[in-house]
Structures are given as structure tokens and as C-alpha cells.
Scaffold this motif. Structure first.
Motif, PDB file in Angstrom:
ATOM      1  N   SER A   7       0.841  -1.208  -0.032  1.00 17.77           N
ATOM      2  CA  SER A   7      -0.109   0.163   0.101  1.00 17.77           C
ATOM      3  C   SER A   7       0.950   1.098  -0.064  1.00 17.77           C
ATOM      4  O   SER A   7       1.837   1.360   1.059  1.00 17.77           O
ATOM      5  CB  SER A   7      -0.934   0.144   1.371  1.00 17.77           C
ATOM      6  N   SER A  11      -4.570   2.955   2.038  1.00 15.90           N
ATOM      7  CA  SER A  11      -6.209   2.354   1.844  1.00 15.90           C
ATOM      8  C   SER A  11      -5.942   0.823   1.495  1.00 15.90           C
ATOM      9  O   SER A  11      -6.935   0.285   1.829  1.00 15.90           O
ATOM     10  CB  SER A  11      -6.750   3.126   0.940  1.00 15.90           C
ATOM     11  N   THR A  12      -5.219   0.314   1.001  1.00 18.51           N
ATOM     12  CA  THR A  12      -4.892  -1.196   0.685  1.00 18.51           C
ATOM     13  C   THR A  12      -4.453  -1.789   1.787  1.00 18.51           C
ATOM     14  O   THR A  12      -4.964  -2.904   2.193  1.00 18.51           O
ATOM     15  CB  THR A  12      -4.028  -1.351  -0.440  1.00 18.51           C
ATOM     16  N   VAL A  54      -2.740  -0.462  -7.012  1.00 22.86           N
ATOM     17  CA  VAL A  54      -2.428  -0.729  -8.138  1.00 22.86           C
ATOM     18  C   VAL A  54      -2.284   0.810  -8.509  1.00 22.86           C
ATOM     19  O   VAL A  54      -2.992   1.655  -8.464  1.00 22.86           O
ATOM     20  CB  VAL A  54      -3.667  -1.133  -9.233  1.00 22.86           C
ATOM     21  N   TYR A  55      -1.076   1.119  -9.343  1.00 18.68           N
ATOM     22  CA  TYR A  55      -0.527   2.551  -9.841  1.00 18.68           C
ATOM     23  C   TYR A  55      -0.121   2.298 -11.250  1.00 18.68           C
ATOM     24  O   TYR A  55       0.586   1.502 -11.675  1.00 18.68           O
ATOM     25  CB  TYR A  55       0.536   3.079  -9.225  1.00 18.68           C
ATOM     26  N   GLY A  57      -1.620   1.060 -13.754  1.00 20.47           N
ATOM     27  CA  GLY A  57      -1.765  -0.320 -14.179  1.00 20.47           C
ATOM     28  C   GLY A  57      -1.116  -1.554 -13.822  1.00 20.47           C
ATOM     29  O   GLY A  57      -1.090  -2.712 -14.326  1.00 20.47           O
ATOM     30  N   ARG A 118      -9.233   4.264  -2.566  1.00 23.44           N
ATOM     31  CA  ARG A 118      -9.535   5.508  -2.469  1.00 23.44           C
ATOM     32  C   ARG A 118      -8.491   6.414  -2.804  1.00 23.44           C
ATOM     33  O   ARG A 118      -7.231   6.451  -3.175  1.00 23.44           O
ATOM     34  CB  ARG A 118      -9.179   5.385  -0.647  1.00 23.44           C
TER      35      ARG A 118
HETATM   36  C1  FMN Z   1      -0.854   8.476  -9.612  1.00 22.54           C
HETATM   37  C2  FMN Z   1      -1.952   7.390  -9.592  1.00 22.54           C
HETATM   38  C3  FMN Z   1      -2.059   6.510 -10.509  1.00 22.54           C
HETATM   39  C4  FMN Z   1      -3.195   5.460 -10.245  1.00 22.54           C
HETATM   40  N1  FMN Z   1      -3.253   4.543 -11.232  1.00 22.54           N
HETATM   41  C5  FMN Z   1      -4.275   3.372 -11.315  1.00 22.54           C
HETATM   42  C6  FMN Z   1      -4.302   2.477 -12.201  1.00 22.54           C
HETATM   43  O1  FMN Z   1      -3.518   2.425 -13.075  1.00 22.54           O
HETATM   44  N2  FMN Z   1      -5.319   1.602 -11.960  1.00 22.54           N
HETATM   45  C7  FMN Z   1      -6.315   1.373 -10.805  1.00 22.54           C
HETATM   46  O2  FMN Z   1      -7.103   0.605 -10.753  1.00 22.54           O
HETATM   47  N3  FMN Z   1      -5.865   2.558  -9.742  1.00 22.54           N
HETATM   48  C8  FMN Z   1      -5.112   3.553  -9.988  1.00 22.54           C
HETATM   49  N4  FMN Z   1      -4.814   4.396  -9.015  1.00 22.54           N
HETATM   50  C9  FMN Z   1      -5.848   4.448  -7.975  1.00 22.54           C
HETATM   51  C10 FMN Z   1      -5.165   3.880  -6.710  1.00 22.54           C
HETATM   52  O3  FMN Z   1      -4.890   2.409  -6.782  1.00 22.54           O
HETATM   53  C11 FMN Z   1      -6.101   3.936  -5.438  1.00 22.54           C
HETATM   54  O4  FMN Z   1      -5.967   5.261  -5.161  1.00 22.54           O
HETATM   55  C12 FMN Z   1      -5.740   2.995  -4.407  1.00 22.54           C
HETATM   56  O5  FMN Z   1      -6.721   3.038  -3.273  1.00 22.54           O
HETATM   57  C13 FMN Z   1      -4.456   3.338  -3.754  1.00 22.54           C
HETATM   58  O6  FMN Z   1      -4.127   2.534  -2.563  1.00 22.54           O
HETATM   59  P1  FMN Z   1      -3.057   2.920  -1.580  1.00 22.54           P
HETATM   60  O7  FMN Z   1      -3.733   3.932  -0.523  1.00 22.54           O
HETATM   61  O8  FMN Z   1      -2.977   1.766  -0.657  1.00 22.54           O
HETATM   62  O9  FMN Z   1      -1.645   3.303  -2.086  1.00 22.54           O
HETATM   63  C14 FMN Z   1      -3.812   5.441  -9.152  1.00 22.54           C
HETATM   64  C15 FMN Z   1      -3.770   6.419  -8.153  1.00 22.54           C
HETATM   65  C16 FMN Z   1      -2.806   7.397  -8.352  1.00 22.54           C
HETATM   66  C17 FMN Z   1      -2.645   8.293  -7.281  1.00 22.54           C
END
Ligand code: FMN
Length: 172
Positions: A7, A11-12, A54-55, A57, A118
Motif C-alpha cells: 500500500s 487504503s490497501t 494498483v498504480y 496499471g 481511495r
Molecule cells: C498516480 C496514481 C495512479 C493510479 N493508477 C491507477 C491504475 O492504473 N489503476 C487503478 O485501478 N487505480 C489506480 N490508481 C488508484 C489507486 O490504486 C487507489 O487510489 C488505491 O486505493 C491506492 O491504494 P493505497 O492507498 O494503498 O496506495 C492510481 C492512483 C494514483 C494516485
């Protein structure tokens, strides 16, 4: 059971905790939540849930590295994967993370779940903020706690089925 997730903004990690609670409450399964970054050894556990935010993709690098480093141990026990990312309704972006298909091939999990995530602007880095603004991604907390709990229940049911000698199956 080991529940381990990567994460970036928390949020994960919350989803991993909720999942472990759903799996562990009032039942005979102990679920430990350990962040992937601590590189928990899967070998002492009977079953594993591995997840990642996921970031762009993809799963986060630490989750991909963990899956590679522990591939043999993960493949050898009941395993479920989850991805957390898409935001809003309909989900944005709509595509599955593109590195999950090879992970499924390598690790042969019993299932892969995708949960909404989130997007909280004040937690993001400058670069991330610029990116989500450019993508016009919807902001907010879209996590579906009922879906997380239901998946925890499904995992328990599948584990129980295995204990009763039901044939192994890949559920995806
Ligand atoms: C810069 C950025 C790129 C993202 N790209 C994707 C993506 O390609 N696919 C997806 O499903 N979510 C994407 N997200 C959404 C994040 O996966 C989502 O906000 C997730 O809840 C973040 O989890 P974390 O708080 O555990 O890091 C992206 C978010 C950010 C900020």
C-alpha cells in the motif's frame, strides 16, 4: 493465514486488515496481517492472501518482488490475490492491472479479487496530484467493505471445502 499487502497511501493496508478480520472473526482460522514491505516468510502459514494497490496499471513493485521471491512457497499453498485501485462508478480505470495475468499463471491462486480504492488528494505527492488531475480521476473513498467481508467469507468457505476433501479448484 497470512494476509499481506502493498500500500502506498494506506487504503490497501486497511483492506488487508478488514479482510483478516472477516476471515478471523469467531472462527478457527488465525489471520495475521503483515505489510509486504516487511517481507513475511509464507512458509509457516497454511494459506496466504497477497494484495497490492494498483498504480499506472501495475501492482506496486514491492508486491511484485515479493511474489517473485516467494513464488514456490506461494504456489505450494492455498493462495488468493487481490488488487485495489479502480475509483468511482463505473470503475476508473476499467482495466485489470496488466501484470496480474502473469502473476496468476506463475502463482496459480484460487482467486483474484479487484476492490475499489481511495483517492485522497491531500495524501498524494505533487506528481501524483498532477497525474490524477490530468486524468480527471474522481476523488473519494470508494472502498466497498461489504465486498471485502464477503470475499473473506468466500475464502473461508473454500478453505473449509478443502478441509472436507473437496477437489482443489482454481476460481477466477
Ligand atoms: C498516480 C496514481 C495512479 C493510479 N493508477 C491507477 C491504475 O492504473 N489503476 C487503478 O485501478 N487505480 C489506480 N490508481 C488508484 C489507486 O490504486 C487507489 O487510489 C488505491 O486505493 C491506492 O491504494 P493505497 O492507498 O494503498 O496506495 C492510481 C492512483 C494514483 C494516485
Amino acid at each position: 493465514m497470512l494476509v499481506t499487502a502493498a500500500s502506498r497511501h494506506g487504503s490497501t493496508g486497511d483492506i488487508a486488515v478488514a479482510l483478516a478480520q472477516a476471515i478471523g472473526i469467531g472462527r478457527d482460522v488465525d489471520a495475521a496481517v503483515i505489510p509486504v514491505g516487511q517481507r513475511p516468510d509464507p512458509n509457516p502459514f497454511d494459506a496466504v492472501v497477497l494484495g497490492s494497490a494498483v498504480y499506472a496499471g501495475r501492482w506496486l513493485e514491492e508486491a511484485r518482488d515479493y511474489a517473485t521471491a516467494h513464488a514456490a512457497a506461494l504456489r505450494a499453498r492455498p493462495l488468493w490475490l487481490f488488487s485495489s485501485g479502480p475509483i468511482g462508478a463505473p470503475p476508473f480505470p476499467p482495466d485489470e492491472p496488466y501484470d496480474v495475468a502473469p502473476l496468476i499463471q506463475t502463482l496459480r491462486p484460487r482467486g483474484h479479487a479487484v476492490f475499489p480504492g481511495r483517492l485522497d488528494k491531500k495524501l498524494l505527492s505533487f506528481g501524483e496530484r498532477a497525474m490524477v488531475t490530468a486524468m480527471r480521476a474522481p476523488l473519494g473513498d470508494f472502498r466497498d467493505w461489504a465486498a471485502v467481508a464477503a470475499w473473506g467469507q468466500q475464502i473461508l468457505d473454500e478453505l473449509a471445502g478443502r478441509r472436507e476433501g473437496t477437489a482443489d479448484r482454481v476460481d477466477r
